[in-house]
Design an enzyme around this catalytic site. Structure first.
Site, PDB file in Angstrom:
ATOM      1  N   GLY A 182      46.338  61.016  59.899  1.00 49.52           N
ATOM      2  CA  GLY A 182      45.742  59.594  60.008  1.00 49.52           C
ATOM      3  C   GLY A 182      44.431  59.553  58.943  1.00 49.52           C
ATOM      4  O   GLY A 182      44.118  58.555  58.751  1.00 49.52           O
ATOM      5  N   ASN A 183      43.843  60.604  58.941  1.00 42.41           N
ATOM      6  CA  ASN A 183      42.533  60.768  57.950  1.00 42.41           C
ATOM      7  C   ASN A 183      42.974  60.998  56.627  1.00 42.41           C
ATOM      8  O   ASN A 183      43.313  62.166  56.399  1.00 42.41           O
ATOM      9  CB  ASN A 183      41.473  61.480  58.702  1.00 42.41           C
ATOM     10  CG  ASN A 183      40.263  61.757  57.848  1.00 42.41           C
ATOM     11  OD1 ASN A 183      40.347  61.587  56.785  1.00 42.41           O
ATOM     12  ND2 ASN A 183      39.423  62.387  58.515  1.00 42.41           N
ATOM     13  N   VAL A 184      42.870  60.155  55.757  1.00 39.49           N
ATOM     14  CA  VAL A 184      43.523  60.511  54.318  1.00 39.49           C
ATOM     15  C   VAL A 184      43.083  61.501  53.603  1.00 39.49           C
ATOM     16  O   VAL A 184      43.535  62.441  53.124  1.00 39.49           O
ATOM     17  CB  VAL A 184      43.508  59.102  53.362  1.00 39.49           C
ATOM     18  CG1 VAL A 184      44.144  59.384  52.060  1.00 39.49           C
ATOM     19  CG2 VAL A 184      44.396  58.046  54.306  1.00 39.49           C
ATOM     20  N   ASN A 238      30.407  60.264  65.956  1.00 41.12           N
ATOM     21  CA  ASN A 238      31.624  60.729  67.146  1.00 41.12           C
ATOM     22  C   ASN A 238      30.982  61.484  68.140  1.00 41.12           C
ATOM     23  O   ASN A 238      31.772  61.671  69.078  1.00 41.12           O
ATOM     24  CB  ASN A 238      32.919  61.197  66.441  1.00 41.12           C
ATOM     25  CG  ASN A 238      33.306  60.652  65.403  1.00 41.12           C
ATOM     26  OD1 ASN A 238      33.526  61.177  64.162  1.00 41.12           O
ATOM     27  ND2 ASN A 238      34.084  59.231  65.448  1.00 41.12           N
ATOM     28  N   GLU A 288      36.131  57.473  70.877  1.00 44.35           N
ATOM     29  CA  GLU A 288      35.503  58.259  69.503  1.00 44.35           C
ATOM     30  C   GLU A 288      34.004  57.800  69.361  1.00 44.35           C
ATOM     31  O   GLU A 288      33.680  58.000  68.218  1.00 44.35           O
ATOM     32  CB  GLU A 288      36.347  57.817  68.525  1.00 44.35           C
ATOM     33  CG  GLU A 288      37.914  58.084  68.319  1.00 44.35           C
ATOM     34  CD  GLU A 288      38.330  59.575  67.917  1.00 44.35           C
ATOM     35  OE1 GLU A 288      37.837  59.931  67.060  1.00 44.35           O
ATOM     36  OE2 GLU A 288      38.993  60.187  68.795  1.00 44.35           O
ATOM     37  N   ARG A 300      43.008  56.232  67.779  1.00 41.22           N
ATOM     38  CA  ARG A 300      42.341  57.159  68.600  1.00 41.22           C
ATOM     39  C   ARG A 300      41.812  56.688  69.977  1.00 41.22           C
ATOM     40  O   ARG A 300      41.345  57.643  70.891  1.00 41.22           O
ATOM     41  CB  ARG A 300      41.461  58.067  67.771  1.00 41.22           C
ATOM     42  CG  ARG A 300      41.962  58.716  66.562  1.00 41.22           C
ATOM     43  CD  ARG A 300      40.735  59.433  65.929  1.00 41.22           C
ATOM     44  NE  ARG A 300      41.167  59.902  64.521  1.00 41.22           N
ATOM     45  CZ  ARG A 300      40.365  60.900  64.072  1.00 41.22           C
ATOM     46  NH1 ARG A 300      39.286  61.307  64.497  1.00 41.22           N
ATOM     47  NH2 ARG A 300      40.757  61.314  62.887  1.00 41.22           N
ATOM     48  N   HIS A 321      38.810  55.162  62.003  1.00 44.71           N
ATOM     49  CA  HIS A 321      37.531  54.503  62.832  1.00 44.71           C
ATOM     50  C   HIS A 321      37.284  53.282  62.516  1.00 44.71           C
ATOM     51  O   HIS A 321      37.193  52.902  61.101  1.00 44.71           O
ATOM     52  CB  HIS A 321      36.403  55.466  62.895  1.00 44.71           C
ATOM     53  CG  HIS A 321      36.582  56.780  63.490  1.00 44.71           C
ATOM     54  ND1 HIS A 321      36.345  58.030  62.895  1.00 44.71           N
ATOM     55  CD2 HIS A 321      37.191  57.200  64.825  1.00 44.71           C
ATOM     56  CE1 HIS A 321      36.692  59.073  63.700  1.00 44.71           C
ATOM     57  NE2 HIS A 321      37.083  58.294  64.856  1.00 44.71           N
ATOM     58  N   CYS A 381      29.277  58.237  59.113  1.00 46.73           N
ATOM     59  CA  CYS A 381      29.984  59.211  59.905  1.00 46.73           C
ATOM     60  C   CYS A 381      28.890  60.215  60.590  1.00 46.73           C
ATOM     61  O   CYS A 381      28.957  60.937  61.653  1.00 46.73           O
ATOM     62  CB  CYS A 381      31.071  59.772  59.489  1.00 46.73           C
ATOM     63  SG  CYS A 381      32.350  58.842  58.964  1.00 46.73           S
TER      64      CYS A 381
END
Ligand code: SUG
Length: 444
Positions: free
Chosen positions: A24-26, A110, A174, A214, A250, A368
């Site tokens: 899901g995280n390219v 996170n 998250e 998530r 996210h 992040c």
């Protein structure tokens, strides 16, 4: 009371690598098996921290986790000496070993959700480490994260530390990547804005179809309860499930906020107008939305450039700065939009670009890498001073990186027992530099 927003960045650990662990995280999928450079990764992060500190921002450092995580590998049935545990895992379950070696705690957005004392009923700062249940390699972070946060914010007169929520998908949390705080002044009561991907206990709501959501609604509510937040200073919104399916794993990949500004993509939220209205109403007073249209920046552009994974900062001069990764300048649509936004003076005064390629290749941009903690003067005095960035700490940590980190790491290196030794001796020294006590399992 006068307060500032401090940023606590995750120091990249010695095992930084690309293992394709985050479905899901390219970027994580795309860069699987590309050699990483842990030394460069750590130095890129330190350079950003130092630059923000030099701008007059309060900047802290959060230590990485112990990796390889031998304790978890033992929990999974590997036995013998630490070396034997790693050897067996490499042979029998290399992907599990890779997960237990990830340096993913570097993305401290996170690490936890943090509510400033001006928002909480007991007037203390509340921390809840994120359980990160959706990804195994991240679900093993929260215990040590909690310990590091306690060692950084130790004084119980000011800081309350909750354990992570129950570690099941129903309460997938998250942390601050899906949490923003709006306010007029940092020291005044603000509006806490939680964003989730799906409802766990109510199937009437839409959810993404391709990639996982998530974070749940129920987790947002639980953290808001734990942090003693009032309903009239709380907004809980659902992320647009279609953008999760395009790689927005996210909310901080599609929106960022600070003080009275929300900078977001037009497709960020479900019922976007309703979200703006509620924020506007609860903010009572000035509230600006800088909404970026799809015609200028597509969701794909947002995901590859990380335009919204920027740090929106209120500088001591009063100016608003947007901290962007280099990838934004390399994307013509994004860069044209940024230039236009600055020219139109829409509320952001300037931008600054950082080279964070090592982190970006795993889907982690400037936002992040940091956990925001609003601190009033007394609270600031109570923070572990050894974790605060300074000329001295910057030099010390760069030297520490130089003496302990490798400049290349591939998946097969994770089985090298020397990597475990190197990491432990690095972390043992780090706990002394940052005055953290015995934070790691190998020290206990
Ligand atoms: O959880 N990547 C992280 C990136 C986290 C970014 N954080 C925020 N958006 N706030 C994740 O997906 C990749 C690890 C790997 O594939 O080796 C990873 O964990």
């Amino acid at each position: 009371m006068k307060a500032v927003e401090a940023n606590f960045d995750g120091l990249v650990g010695p095992t930084h690598n690309y293992s394709g662990l985050s479905f899901g995280n390219v970027a994580s999928a795309k860069n699987q098996s590309v050699p990483s450079n842990p030394k460069q990764a750590a130095k890129q992060g330190l350079a950003k921290m130092k630059a923000l500190s030099d701008m007059g921002m309060v900047q802290g450092v959060l230590a990485p986790q112990e990796r390889p995580d031998v304790k978890t590998l033992r929990q999974l049935g590997f036995t013998g000496s630490d070396k034997a545990v790693i050897e067996q895992a490499a042979k029998q379950a290399p992907k599990v070993l890779a997960a237990c070696c990830s340096a993913s705690s570097m993305w401290t957005a996170n690490a936890a959700t943090v509510s400033p004392s001006a928002d909480t009923a007991d007037g203390k700062i509340h921390f809840t480490p994120a359980n990160l249940t959706n990804k195994f390699h991240r679900s093993i972070e929260h215990e040590v994260t909690g310990r590091i946060l306690k060692a950084t914010f130790a004084d119980s007169r000011y800081f309350v530390h909750h354990p992570a929520l129950p570690a099941v998908e129903h309460f997938g949390d998250e942390g601050a990547a899906n949490h923003t705080r709006f306010c007029h002044q940092y020291g005044e009561q603000g509006i806490e804005f939680f964003v989730y991907g799906r409802h766990a206990f109510d199937s009437r709501y839409p959810a993404p179809k391709k990639f996982p959501a998530r974070h749940t609604f129920e987790a947002c509510e639980a953290v808001a309860r734990l942090h003693q937040l009032e309903n009239d200073s709380l907004v809980i919104a659902q992320q647009n499930p279609d953008v999760i399916d395009q790689g927005v794993f996210h909310n901080d990949v599609i929106a960022v906020g600070n003080k009275d500004i929300l900078f977001c993509h037009e497709q960020a939220f479900l019922n976007q107008r309703g979200v703006y209205d509620e924020l506007n109403l609860k903010m009572s007073g000035e509230f600006k939305v800088i909404e970026v249209p799809t015609s200028a920046v597509s969701v794909e552009d947002a995901v590859t450039s990380y335009l919204f994974n920027s740090q929106l900062l209120a500088l001591p001069s009063g100016e608003t700065l947007l901290v962007l990764p280099e990838e934004c300048r390399n994307n013509p649509n994004v860069w044209a939009y940024v230039q236009q936004m600055l020219a139109e003076k829409r509320g952001i005064d300037k931008v600054q670009i950082f080279d964070l390629t090592q982190s970006m290749a795993n889907g982690g941009g400037p936002a992040c890498l940091r956990l925001r903690v609003v601190l009033n003067e007394q609270e600031q005095q109570a923070v572990n001073p050894a974790t605060l960035m300074s000329d001295r700490l910057f030099t010390r940590l760069n030297d520490w990186v130089d003496s302990h980190y490798r400049d290349s790491l591939v998946e097969s290196d994770l089985a090298d027992p020397l990597l475990l030794e190197e990491s432990r001796s690095a972390l043992d020294e780090l706990t002394k530099i940052l005055d953290l006590g015995n934070a790691y399992p190998f020290q206990r």
